[in-house]
Write an enzyme that holds these catalytic residues in place. Sequence first.
Site, PDB file in Angstrom:
ATOM      1  N   GLY A  69     -10.930   1.450  18.858  1.00  0.00           N
ATOM      2  CA  GLY A  69      -9.737   0.609  18.913  1.00  0.00           C
ATOM      3  C   GLY A  69      -9.561  -0.018  20.289  1.00  0.00           C
ATOM      4  O   GLY A  69     -10.492  -0.026  21.103  1.00  0.00           O
TER       5      GLY A  69
ATOM      6  N   THR B 264      -1.939   2.461  13.152  1.00  0.00           N
ATOM      7  CA  THR B 264      -1.103   1.568  13.962  1.00  0.00           C
ATOM      8  C   THR B 264      -0.512   0.387  13.185  1.00  0.00           C
ATOM      9  O   THR B 264       0.230  -0.412  13.762  1.00  0.00           O
ATOM     10  CB  THR B 264      -1.911   1.004  15.153  1.00  0.00           C
ATOM     11  OG1 THR B 264      -3.071   0.348  14.636  1.00  0.00           O
ATOM     12  CG2 THR B 264      -2.324   2.089  16.126  1.00  0.00           C
TER      13      THR B 264
ATOM     14  N   ALA C 104      -4.692   6.334  16.161  1.00  0.00           N
ATOM     15  CA  ALA C 104      -3.460   6.379  15.370  1.00  0.00           C
ATOM     16  C   ALA C 104      -3.573   5.418  14.202  1.00  0.00           C
ATOM     17  O   ALA C 104      -4.426   4.516  14.193  1.00  0.00           O
ATOM     18  CB  ALA C 104      -2.250   5.987  16.234  1.00  0.00           C
TER      19      ALA C 104
ATOM     20  N   TRP D 210       3.581  -3.251  22.756  1.00  0.00           N
ATOM     21  CA  TRP D 210       2.968  -4.589  22.681  1.00  0.00           C
ATOM     22  C   TRP D 210       1.557  -4.612  23.316  1.00  0.00           C
ATOM     23  O   TRP D 210       1.310  -5.336  24.297  1.00  0.00           O
ATOM     24  CB  TRP D 210       3.858  -5.608  23.390  1.00  0.00           C
ATOM     25  CG  TRP D 210       5.237  -5.772  22.833  1.00  0.00           C
ATOM     26  CD1 TRP D 210       5.921  -4.936  22.004  1.00  0.00           C
ATOM     27  CD2 TRP D 210       6.124  -6.874  23.086  1.00  0.00           C
ATOM     28  NE1 TRP D 210       7.168  -5.435  21.728  1.00  0.00           N
ATOM     29  CE2 TRP D 210       7.319  -6.628  22.377  1.00  0.00           C
ATOM     30  CE3 TRP D 210       6.035  -8.034  23.836  1.00  0.00           C
ATOM     31  CZ2 TRP D 210       8.400  -7.506  22.410  1.00  0.00           C
ATOM     32  CZ3 TRP D 210       7.107  -8.906  23.870  1.00  0.00           C
ATOM     33  CH2 TRP D 210       8.270  -8.648  23.159  1.00  0.00           C
TER      34      TRP D 210
ATOM     35  N   TYR E 244       6.291   4.343  10.747  1.00  0.00           N
ATOM     36  CA  TYR E 244       5.326   4.490  11.842  1.00  0.00           C
ATOM     37  C   TYR E 244       5.986   5.188  13.032  1.00  0.00           C
ATOM     38  O   TYR E 244       5.447   6.150  13.591  1.00  0.00           O
ATOM     39  CB  TYR E 244       4.793   3.109  12.246  1.00  0.00           C
ATOM     40  CG  TYR E 244       4.085   3.054  13.572  1.00  0.00           C
ATOM     41  CD1 TYR E 244       2.778   3.504  13.716  1.00  0.00           C
ATOM     42  CD2 TYR E 244       4.729   2.535  14.712  1.00  0.00           C
ATOM     43  CE1 TYR E 244       2.139   3.454  14.949  1.00  0.00           C
ATOM     44  CE2 TYR E 244       4.092   2.476  15.929  1.00  0.00           C
ATOM     45  CZ  TYR E 244       2.795   2.941  16.053  1.00  0.00           C
ATOM     46  OH  TYR E 244       2.165   2.891  17.272  1.00  0.00           O
TER      47      TYR E 244
HETATM   48  N1  LIG Z   1      -1.034  -1.653  19.159  1.00  0.00           N
HETATM   49  C1  LIG Z   1       0.177  -1.621  19.682  1.00  0.00           C
HETATM   50  O1  LIG Z   1       0.834  -2.660  19.860  1.00  0.00           O
HETATM   51  C2  LIG Z   1       0.794  -0.318  20.112  1.00  0.00           C
HETATM   52  C3  LIG Z   1       2.099  -0.304  20.602  1.00  0.00           C
HETATM   53  C4  LIG Z   1       2.652   0.910  21.036  1.00  0.00           C
HETATM   54  C5  LIG Z   1       1.897   2.061  20.959  1.00  0.00           C
HETATM   55  N2  LIG Z   1       0.637   2.026  20.453  1.00  0.00           N
HETATM   56  C6  LIG Z   1      -0.139   3.261  20.395  1.00  0.00           C
HETATM   57  O2  LIG Z   1      -1.236   3.103  21.275  1.00  0.00           O
HETATM   58  C7  LIG Z   1      -2.366   3.823  20.795  1.00  0.00           C
HETATM   59  C8  LIG Z   1      -3.577   2.929  20.806  1.00  0.00           C
HETATM   60  O3  LIG Z   1      -3.338   1.810  19.969  1.00  0.00           O
HETATM   61  P1  LIG Z   1      -4.459   0.705  19.723  1.00  0.00           P
HETATM   62  O4  LIG Z   1      -3.756  -0.599  19.566  1.00  0.00           O
HETATM   63  O5  LIG Z   1      -5.541   0.871  20.724  1.00  0.00           O
HETATM   64  O6  LIG Z   1      -4.999   1.162  18.288  1.00  0.00           O
HETATM   65  P2  LIG Z   1      -6.040   0.410  17.344  1.00  0.00           P
HETATM   66  O7  LIG Z   1      -6.733  -0.661  18.081  1.00  0.00           O
HETATM   67  O8  LIG Z   1      -5.323   0.086  16.078  1.00  0.00           O
HETATM   68  O9  LIG Z   1      -7.092   1.556  17.034  1.00  0.00           O
HETATM   69  C9  LIG Z   1      -6.760   2.659  16.289  1.00  0.00           C
HETATM   70  C10 LIG Z   1      -7.832   3.695  16.482  1.00  0.00           C
HETATM   71  O10 LIG Z   1      -7.479   4.869  15.728  1.00  0.00           O
HETATM   72  C11 LIG Z   1      -8.625   5.287  15.015  1.00  0.00           C
HETATM   73  N3  LIG Z   1      -8.296   6.035  13.813  1.00  0.00           N
HETATM   74  C12 LIG Z   1      -7.492   5.679  12.793  1.00  0.00           C
HETATM   75  N4  LIG Z   1      -7.512   6.635  11.839  1.00  0.00           N
HETATM   76  C13 LIG Z   1      -8.361   7.604  12.266  1.00  0.00           C
HETATM   77  C14 LIG Z   1      -8.807   8.835  11.748  1.00  0.00           C
HETATM   78  N5  LIG Z   1      -8.413   9.285  10.546  1.00  0.00           N
HETATM   79  N6  LIG Z   1      -9.690   9.572  12.467  1.00  0.00           N
HETATM   80  C15 LIG Z   1     -10.121   9.142  13.676  1.00  0.00           C
HETATM   81  N7  LIG Z   1      -9.739   7.986  14.233  1.00  0.00           N
HETATM   82  C16 LIG Z   1      -8.862   7.227  13.524  1.00  0.00           C
HETATM   83  C17 LIG Z   1      -9.344   3.998  14.675  1.00  0.00           C
HETATM   84  O11 LIG Z   1     -10.665   4.307  14.331  1.00  0.00           O
HETATM   85  P3  LIG Z   1     -11.509   3.344  13.322  1.00  0.00           P
HETATM   86  O12 LIG Z   1     -11.686   2.062  14.075  1.00  0.00           O
HETATM   87  O13 LIG Z   1     -12.776   4.073  13.141  1.00  0.00           O
HETATM   88  O14 LIG Z   1     -10.678   3.198  12.094  1.00  0.00           O
HETATM   89  C18 LIG Z   1      -9.212   3.251  15.994  1.00  0.00           C
HETATM   90  O15 LIG Z   1     -10.175   3.673  16.912  1.00  0.00           O
HETATM   91  C19 LIG Z   1      -1.955   4.386  19.441  1.00  0.00           C
HETATM   92  O16 LIG Z   1      -1.559   5.720  19.607  1.00  0.00           O
HETATM   93  C20 LIG Z   1      -0.744   3.565  19.049  1.00  0.00           C
HETATM   94  O17 LIG Z   1       0.145   4.300  18.223  1.00  0.00           O
HETATM   95  C21 LIG Z   1       0.058   0.866  20.046  1.00  0.00           C
END
Ligand SMILES: NC(=O)c1ccc[n+]([C@@H]2O[C@H](COP(=O)([O-])OP(=O)(O)OC[C@H]3O[C@@H](n4cnc5c(N)ncnc54)[C@H](OP(=O)(O)O)[C@@H]3O)[C@@H](O)[C@H]2O)c1
Length: 284
Positions: free
Chosen positions: A10, A62, A60, A150, A125
């Site tokens: 991710g 997400t 997560a 964000w 979520y």
């Molecule tokens: N995106 C946002 O705007 C945002 C905002 C606030 C907080 N956050 C938090 O920041 C963190 C990072 O977010 P991000 O945007 O980098 O996330 P992301 O790009 O959506 O990537 C999600 C990651 O979680 C992995 N994942 C999902 N289900 C899984 C499972 N069952 N087992 C193992 N891995 C799994 C995915 O793996 P695969 O690719 O293999 O599916 C991917 O590597 C998260 O904790 C999120 O809640 C994000």
Amino acid sequence: MKILVTGYTGQLGYDVVEEGLKHGLDMHGTGRNNLDITNEKEVNQYVETLYPDAIIHCAAFTAVDKAEDDKDTCWDVNVNGTKHLVNAAKAIGAKFIYISTDYVFEGKGIVPYSEIDQTDPIGYYGLTKFEGEKVVQETLDNWFIVRISWVFGINGNNFVKTMLRLAETRDELNVVGDQYGSPTYTFDLAKLLIDMIQTQKYGVYHVSNEGYCTWADFAKEIFKQSNKMVTVHPITTEEYPTRAVRPKNSRMSKDKLEDNGFSRLRSWEDALQHYLKQLNEEVN
Ligand SMILES: NC(=O)c1ccc[n+]([C@@H]2O[C@H](COP(=O)([O-])OP(=O)(O)OC[C@H]3O[C@@H](n4cnc5c(N)ncnc54)[C@H](OP(=O)(O)O)[C@@H]3O)[C@@H](O)[C@H]2O)c1
């Protein structure tokens, strides 16, 4: 220091691994393909074998809108998955960073949330991410909870990439202009996390790039910096209905970071400039 990073496939996990490698740390990034965190046995085996000094848990579910319709999967990944990793970390005494979100707050008012403010998760979520926080706090001693908002990074989809894609075919766009928050550039956040994990300054932290804006402001800045002639019309949240409710106030105070000797991240505009350069280098 040996570090396990979930969510490597991710946005954030990818940059955390890259940053750790630059510091000569022994980084091990996982995605669902090589470690499904919902599988307790798999998690235990993986962690026991690797025996990391620390786990930075970026994985997560997400997709905030999808979470409303696929609650079981969302809970399984964000709560059970976190529980499995936390228990495995406890068994070997590994430090733990849990990445959380502004969605643990109700998102009302105009005042930036501090780490000690009352939580009241928004949407399913938000609820599951908050449950994950509780698991971390109730089980471990050596933990950090880092709430971010964000997110944009090189590896994955995000608002910036969506705006740039839309700019290929549109010269006018309606973008929500009454939700306030701060973008978080994973390249910058990764530096902080690698710094943090090497300390014992445990606790909850709010982190994002400096400055606040609306999504419409963010979009305007993206088009300005990338020289795209797109006119942004700010609209209200009510004019852009989504499956999951969005917080109107995602402002978070980052004072605690500085109070504990960590550096604040640069402004979101400067971070965006670096990101656009990074994107261009990848494309060219
Ligand atoms: N995106 C946002 O705007 C945002 C905002 C606030 C907080 N956050 C938090 O920041 C963190 C990072 O977010 P991000 O945007 O980098 O996330 P992301 O790009 O959506 O990537 C999600 C990651 O979680 C992995 N994942 C999902 N289900 C899984 C499972 N069952 N087992 C193992 N891995 C799994 C995915 O793996 P695969 O690719 O293999 O599916 C991917 O590597 C998260 O904790 C999120 O809640 C994000």
